[in-house]
Design a protein around this motif. Sequence first.
Motif, PDB file in Angstrom:
ATOM      1  N   PRO A 129       0.826  -1.211   0.000  1.00 43.48           N
ATOM      2  CA  PRO A 129       0.000   0.000   0.000  1.00 43.48           C
ATOM      3  C   PRO A 129       0.860   1.262   0.000  1.00 43.48           C
ATOM      4  CG  PRO A 129      -0.811  -1.590   1.600  1.00 43.48           C
ATOM      5  CD  PRO A 129       0.523  -2.099   1.140  1.00 43.48           C
ATOM      6  N   VAL A 130       0.340   2.324  -0.606  1.00 45.45           N
ATOM      7  CA  VAL A 130       1.132   3.554  -0.769  1.00 45.45           C
ATOM      8  C   VAL A 130       0.630   4.693   0.106  1.00 45.45           C
ATOM      9  CG1 VAL A 130       1.756   2.937  -3.133  1.00 45.45           C
ATOM     10  CG2 VAL A 130      -0.284   4.346  -2.732  1.00 45.45           C
ATOM     11  N   GLY A 131      -0.429   4.482   0.862  1.00 50.83           N
ATOM     12  CA  GLY A 131      -0.983   5.541   1.687  1.00 50.83           C
ATOM     13  C   GLY A 131      -0.285   5.671   3.027  1.00 50.83           C
ATOM     14  N   THR A 177      -5.385   7.458   1.583  1.00 48.98           N
ATOM     15  CA  THR A 177      -4.625   7.416   0.348  1.00 48.98           C
ATOM     16  C   THR A 177      -5.297   8.316  -0.676  1.00 48.98           C
ATOM     17  OG1 THR A 177      -3.757   5.930  -1.382  1.00 48.98           O
ATOM     18  CG2 THR A 177      -5.873   5.338  -0.396  1.00 48.98           C
ATOM     19  N   ARG A 225      -6.355  -2.057   2.023  1.00 47.03           N
ATOM     20  CA  ARG A 225      -5.527  -0.899   1.689  1.00 47.03           C
ATOM     21  C   ARG A 225      -5.182  -0.853   0.200  1.00 47.03           C
ATOM     22  NH1 ARG A 225      -1.771   0.445   6.998  1.00 47.03           N
ATOM     23  NH2 ARG A 225      -3.536   0.474   8.447  1.00 47.03           N
ATOM     24  N   ASP A 260      -6.141   2.149  -2.426  1.00 41.29           N
ATOM     25  CA  ASP A 260      -5.192   2.777  -3.344  1.00 41.29           C
ATOM     26  C   ASP A 260      -5.743   2.806  -4.764  1.00 41.29           C
ATOM     27  OD1 ASP A 260      -3.386   3.114  -1.274  1.00 41.29           O
ATOM     28  OD2 ASP A 260      -2.147   1.385  -1.819  1.00 41.29           O
ATOM     29  N   LYS A 318      -6.793   6.356  -6.953  1.00 36.94           N
ATOM     30  CA  LYS A 318      -6.203   6.678  -8.256  1.00 36.94           C
ATOM     31  C   LYS A 318      -7.243   6.675  -9.371  1.00 36.94           C
ATOM     32  CE  LYS A 318      -2.564   5.124 -11.432  1.00 36.94           C
ATOM     33  NZ  LYS A 318      -1.473   4.125 -11.653  1.00 36.94           N
TER      34      LYS A 318
END
Length: 249
Positions: free
Chosen positions: A15-17, A30, A53, A57, A61
């Motif tokens: 996950p990028v958040g 996120t 998660r 993400d 996006k």
Amino acid sequence: MSSCCLTGFEWSGTPVGKETKLANNDTYVTGTDKDVAVLLIHDIYGWTFNNTRLLADHFAKEIGATVYAPDFFGGDVIPPDTLSDPEKRAKFDVPAFVMGKNGKAHRWSEIEACAKSLKAELGFKKVGAVGYCYGGWAVFQLGKKSNPLVDAISTAHPSLLTKEEINDVGVPAQILAPEHDPVFVPEMKAYANETIPKLNVAYDYQYFPGVAHGFAIKCNDEGSDLDKKSLERAKNAVVGWFAHHLHIE
């Protein structure tokens, strides 16, 4: 709810958040959109579950939104290896967990506070709510016509959803329903399809043959073509629903 809520697969990916607070709840967030927010209400595996998660993400996006996935289990987390451990699943008391200390009466005020804060405190112009399994009843409560706190809702294989909550929905509503579901049973599927079209709200019901309860958040993303295609279709359905209902005046 039943033991089927514990089965499935954990997805790979990072996950990028980040973790923050929403109202008073620990929350995964996120995305960076300042106008559109989506409140993601988790299934039984909670806010730390990797799949939850990763979906957040994707939604951030692809919808063009900031997605919030708060903890609505008071810090309790079911270990993800329960998915692959039949002994752990057999010992876990699902009804006690989701209808006892995490039942509607105990968690609704937190869910309501988180939804309210998105517009009142954080200033988002449009808010959607998506709920998986446990989160299904909650998104219908958030979209009730007497006091709508969000602008559109979506749920996949909802649990604990009642006919009264279906009757009261007053915002655009989407349901993603698998063929095999001992929780959102055929009677409830039929009731939703008979009732919601009479409520003067946009309604999208999508049926997923061959897959089971939990598929939209725990289907094997490296499994059969049916699994992968159903998972992708479910994700795209939520994206399209919110992209339409949250990005129009």
